[in-house]
Design a protein around this motif. Sequence first.
Motif, short mmCIF file in Angstrom:
data_model
loop_
_atom_site.label_atom_id
_atom_site.label_comp_id
_atom_site.label_asym_id
_atom_site.label_seq_id
_atom_site.Cartn_x
_atom_site.Cartn_y
_atom_site.Cartn_z
N ARG A 43 -49.93 54.53 -36.93
CA ARG A 43 -49.84 54.40 -38.39
C ARG A 43 -49.75 52.92 -38.76
O ARG A 43 -48.88 52.21 -38.26
N ILE B 210 -48.84 49.66 -40.76
CA ILE B 210 -47.72 49.25 -41.62
C ILE B 210 -48.27 48.41 -42.77
O ILE B 210 -49.07 47.50 -42.56
N HIS B 211 -47.86 48.75 -43.97
CA HIS B 211 -48.35 48.04 -45.15
C HIS B 211 -47.95 46.57 -45.11
O HIS B 211 -46.80 46.23 -44.78
N LEU C 179 -47.19 44.51 -47.41
CA LEU C 179 -46.06 44.20 -48.28
C LEU C 179 -44.73 44.53 -47.61
O LEU C 179 -43.72 43.82 -47.81
N LEU C 180 -44.71 45.60 -46.82
CA LEU C 180 -43.50 45.96 -46.10
C LEU C 180 -43.16 44.90 -45.05
O LEU C 180 -41.99 44.52 -44.89
N ILE C 181 -44.19 44.41 -44.37
CA ILE C 181 -43.98 43.35 -43.38
C ILE C 181 -43.47 42.08 -44.06
O ILE C 181 -42.52 41.43 -43.59
N GLY D 207 -41.90 41.83 -46.91
CA GLY D 207 -40.53 42.05 -47.38
C GLY D 207 -39.51 41.94 -46.27
O GLY D 207 -38.44 41.35 -46.44
N THR D 208 -39.86 42.48 -45.10
CA THR D 208 -38.96 42.40 -43.94
C THR D 208 -38.75 40.96 -43.50
O THR D 208 -37.63 40.54 -43.19
#
Length: 263
Positions: free
Chosen positions: A4, A6-7, A9-11, A13-14
């Motif tokens: 899957r 990973i978006h 934006l999520l990376i 943000g992290t």
Amino acid sequence: MMTRNIHPLLIAGTVLVFMFLVGPLIIVLGAALSDTTYLTFPPQGLSLRWFENIFQIDAFRRTIFTSLQIALLSTTIALIIGIPAAYALNRHRIQLPGWLSTLFILPVLVPELVLGFSLLKNLAVQFNSPIYISLLFGHSLIVLPYVVRVISASLASFDFSIEEAAISLGSPPLKTFFTILLPNVRSGVIAAFILAFITSINDVSISIFLTGPGLSTLPIQLLAHMEQFFDPTVASVSVLLMLLTVAVMAVVERTLGLTFLAK
């Protein structure tokens, strides 16, 4: 097996959250290693002389020992009071009045500046209590709510029918408490000790009212040093406090494992 994606934006943000948490630590570490005579970042040259300077200053040596001693004693006192209190609040929650549990978290609800001034007025001034005793009492008071709440959380999932079964089979209540109940909430006791110890050793608001001539804690001495000097010694002390926290967590990880505290 499907993978899957990973978006982005999520990376992102992290990464931002990680930088927000770690960034200040890197800045303090860099300032502590700087070879200049003033605080600066990025460091201009690398040197450990400011760490050596901590132990060359007599006031820092004395306050480090005092802070460790007060933190250890106040945490021990809080555990001696907090463990039975948490046990009673959970074991007899129906019989005891509801306001009693709120009583143990009052030191957290009251602003520390107000609490510190009240202790100064009543203990140090009215009762003429020694500085060391007043400081120890104040630290024990502010860490007690953490001890009670953390251990109460562990006791919330404890099945008290086990204790009743042991007593019905002839085990004395006190022996049952130490051999049956305490081992089952050991993770909560250890977590409470760590939280209370770190809270005590970093306290400023209470200590600033209760310290006096000849007796101070490390954070208060650090503030006094900053009033006269602006050298990287301040950052070096902060790094040592961070290393102390990491060392405590490392000992727990090596002996019990951090996952043990989550049980």
